[in-house]
Design an enzyme around this catalytic site. Structure first.
Site, short mmCIF file in Angstrom:
data_model
loop_
_atom_site.label_atom_id
_atom_site.label_comp_id
_atom_site.label_asym_id
_atom_site.label_seq_id
_atom_site.Cartn_x
_atom_site.Cartn_y
_atom_site.Cartn_z
CG LEU A 175 -2.07 -1.05 1.15
CD1 LEU A 175 -2.92 -0.98 2.42
CD2 LEU A 175 -2.95 -0.88 -0.08
CG ASN B 15 8.08 -3.27 0.85
OD1 ASN B 15 6.87 -3.23 1.08
ND2 ASN B 15 8.57 -3.47 -0.35
CG HIS C 292 11.00 -11.76 -1.38
ND1 HIS C 292 10.27 -10.98 -2.25
CD2 HIS C 292 12.20 -11.96 -1.97
CE1 HIS C 292 11.02 -10.70 -3.32
NE2 HIS C 292 12.20 -11.29 -3.18
CG ASP D 117 4.17 -9.07 -5.03
OD1 ASP D 117 4.27 -8.10 -4.26
OD2 ASP D 117 5.16 -9.60 -5.59
CG HIS E 83 6.72 0.51 -8.93
ND1 HIS E 83 7.53 0.81 -7.86
CD2 HIS E 83 6.70 -0.84 -9.02
CE1 HIS E 83 8.00 -0.32 -7.34
NE2 HIS E 83 7.51 -1.34 -8.01
ZN LIG Z 1 8.16 -10.37 -2.58
#
Ligand SMILES: [Zn+2]
Length: 428
Positions: free
Chosen positions: A59, A90, A177, A303, A307
């Site tokens: 998000l 992240n 990941h 996922d 961007h």
């Molecule tokens: Zn990932």
């Protein structure tokens, strides 16, 4: 309290029935329910599913509000039929403290379009060196149960072991990941025939599979739960199948794009196809579809990785990795799994709602469509077919690999605790 009658929808694709929503709850499911003064949604021919749940959403807030905010991301989620999303850690700052996860959780509550369940970072600053405050994040208002350094791999085996030991105490899960960092230095796409021809740095399947092999063994050793993010290779499927055959607590997800697209698309050098993990081969796509159908892969996770234009509209090597996915996920799953006969709609409900909610230990999502349950619901018109138009996205970003591609299915209505967040395909 408002009442809504959804009339004549096929419940999980099965028998048609009426569903009466009273306030935040499903009051009745049956045939010939009188509308009274309820708002009626005519749904003949449509499929009613439990609200979709995403285990893997970026998000971007706090820190990268130019690409997405909690508000725009939850609007995109509602349009895609989701009623709960897990927001990856992240961000800037990283969601590695109780303060940041509570902030994200609160922004989700305020949005009102979709519940946001924050994912906590495994390590401080996603740096892979020191465990973050896992217990404090779990005990915060956000009640974090899923932890991940996603975007980066927890590559230190001792740190991974400690994280698994720590979350076991409160039935948490570490979502990995899986990307061995040394094997993927400078990698730009899947390592194979196409990367050799294009002269782009390759990302070997073994970089994913070696971490999965290690982590399922660690999870077994510790007796804890591990979840593998975005499986992308046939070999990864075999490892997860083996781990499950041992009875270990291993779950896995696949993204819609890995169910549909292959590395052949990279020949266009269009950075919209640049993603982590990379698009793989036709054989991998086939293995992933079969594994999702037979339950080896537990769930679909988007996922969703927004961007801004400037990070994607550049040469391949410089472009950011990732694709938006919330608004097209269900259509891609219908295309790849339902239209191919691999899954029926009950299977879609399982892989996109029941199981991801179970993995995240969400209590009010991924519930059966029956009386007394929270009215978190998604209504889909499976007969619809049309081209994807990113100009109409609710997401702040447009980096979809499906622009102009014709896909089936359209979410007509989404209900979050009885409130219609989407009506006739439009945000309410
Ligand atoms: Zn990932």
């Amino acid at each position: 309290m408002s009442t809504i009658l959804i009339r004549g929808a096929k419940i999980l694709g099965g028998e048609a029935a009426d569903v009466l929503i009273d306030g935040e709850t499903i009051a009745r499911v049956g045939t010939g329910i009188e509308a009274g003064d309820a708002t009626v949604v005519e749904a003949a021919g449509q499929v009613l599913l439990p609200g979709l749940v995403d285990l893997h959403t970026h998000l971007r807030e706090p820190g990268r509000e130019d690409s997405e905010t909690v508000l725009t991301g939850t609007k995109a989620a509602a349009v895609g039929g989701f009623t709960a999303v897990h927001a990856m850690a992240n961000t800037f700052p990283v969601a590695d403290t109780a303060g940041v996860v509570e902030q994200v959780w609160r922004l989700g509550r305020e949005s009102g379009y979709c519940d946001v369940q924050p994912v906590g970072a495994v390590t401080v600053g996603l740096e892979g060196k020191n465990l973050a405050e896992l217990g404090a994040m779990h005990e915060s208002a956000a009640r974090v149960r899923v932890f991940s350094d996603d975007g980066k791999c927890v590559d230190d085996a001792v740190i991974m072991r400690r994280a698994l030991e720590y979350v076991k105490a409160f039935d948490g899960v570490v979502a990995q990941h899986a990307q061995e960092p040394r094997l993927t230095e400078g990698a730009q796409m899947n390592e194979g025939v196409v990367s050799a021809e294009l002269g782009l740095g390759g990302w070997p399947a073994v970089a994913e599979e070696s971490i999965i092999a290690r982590d399922v063994l660690l999870a077994a050793h510790v007796g804890s739960r591990v979840h593998i993010c975005h499986l992308s290779t046939a070999g990864s499927v075999e490892l997860v199948r083996w781990a499950k055959s041992k009875g270990w607590q291993v779950t896995a997800e696949v993204t819609p794009h890995h169910l549909l697209l292959t590395d052949e698309l990279v020949r266009s050098y269009n950075p919209v196809y640049k993603v982590n993990p990379p698009l793989r081969t036709e054989a991998d796509v086939t293995a992933l579809r079969e594994a999702l159908a037979d339950g080896t892969i537990d769930c679909v996770a988007t996922d969703h990785a927004p961007h801004p234009h400037e990070d994607k509209d550049c040469e391949w090597a410089a472009a950011a990795m990732g694709m938006v996915g919330l608004e097209t996920a269900l259509s891609v799953v219908q295309e790849t799994m339902v239209e191919t006969g691999l899954l029926d709609w009950a299977g879609v409900a399982d892989r996109m709602s029941f199981r991801p909610a179970l993995i995240g230990r969400l209590e009010s999502h991924g519930r059966p469509v029956s009386a007394g349950e929270p009215a978190n619901l998604t209504l889909v018109d499976p007969a619809y077919r049309g081209p994807v138009d990113p100009a109409g996205f609710a997401s702040r970003s447009r980096n979809t690999p499906y622009e102009g591609r014709e896909l089936p299915g359209r979410v007509t209505h989404t209900f979050l605790r009885g409130r219609a967040t989407v009506v006739d395909g439009i945000l309410a």
